[in-house]
Design a protein around this motif. Sequence first.
Motif: not given
Lengths: 181, 89
Positions: A66-67, A82-88, B63-70
């Motif tokens: 992750v790092i 960071f959370i998006d990379i961790l989740n990936s 949330r409204q579009a049922d997609l993720s934040y990124p």
Amino acid sequence: MKKLINPIANFDEKVLLGVGLFFLGISICLSPVLGFKMSSIMHVGLTEVTFNNAAFSISKSVTLGVIIYYAAALIINKRTRFIDILNSVLIALVPLFLVSTLMSIPWTQHTFSNLSKNDSVSIFGMFFLFFISLTILPLLAYYFVLLFNGFKTATNLKEWYHVALFVVVSAGIAAFTPYIF
Amino acid sequence: MKLPVVCPSCDSELKVSQMKCSSCDTLISGSFDLPVLLRLNKEEQDFILNFFLSSGSIKEMARQADLSYPTMRNKMDDLIEKVTKIQTS
């Protein structure tokens, strides 16, 4: 189906984190029971391992992976979270844990061991190996698809040299992180 | 009804050449550039409008579009890049 090809793009980060940590916990518990050890996020070996050893090696592998990916992600896009990379990384490891479990089945190990010693393998054994291979190869491909798609979504990766950076970083993780600590 | 913003024949940007008052039929002719926001396609304009109506919360839009934040963040970044290019050109 599309949502499963790129879960980072479609699911809430808290849900993904929960699922990722759940499977991480299961792998740490199963690792000493089934006899597999993760020396990096790109390498899992079959070996006897204690619970503490398993917890340490899996945690170390995930943390280093992750790092390193996060450092590469910041080069591509300073706004990467960071959370998006961790989740990936966590979500990508789910199929890898399934592969480790399949490879750790005593019958699989026994059949592979017979093959490597050039001993005879029964027809049933050959069919079993064929079935295992048909399951493992797509799971390994799925692991790479999840890792790349997650990284791509987390960084909004667009250029060919960003993809090249991802490939180089992945190769580096595979080659060097097993020897760290 | 969709407002065309590019020429269907050569894909160049369209300009406004005539405007009409609907109450007194006064015609105004000239060559006026379309405002930046009107040079975007309908989807992009709707995206910006939704962003405004969500009080600037990408999380709420996701949330409204049922997609993720990124995913929403990436769309926003691409749109920001496009609008910046339009403004500087």
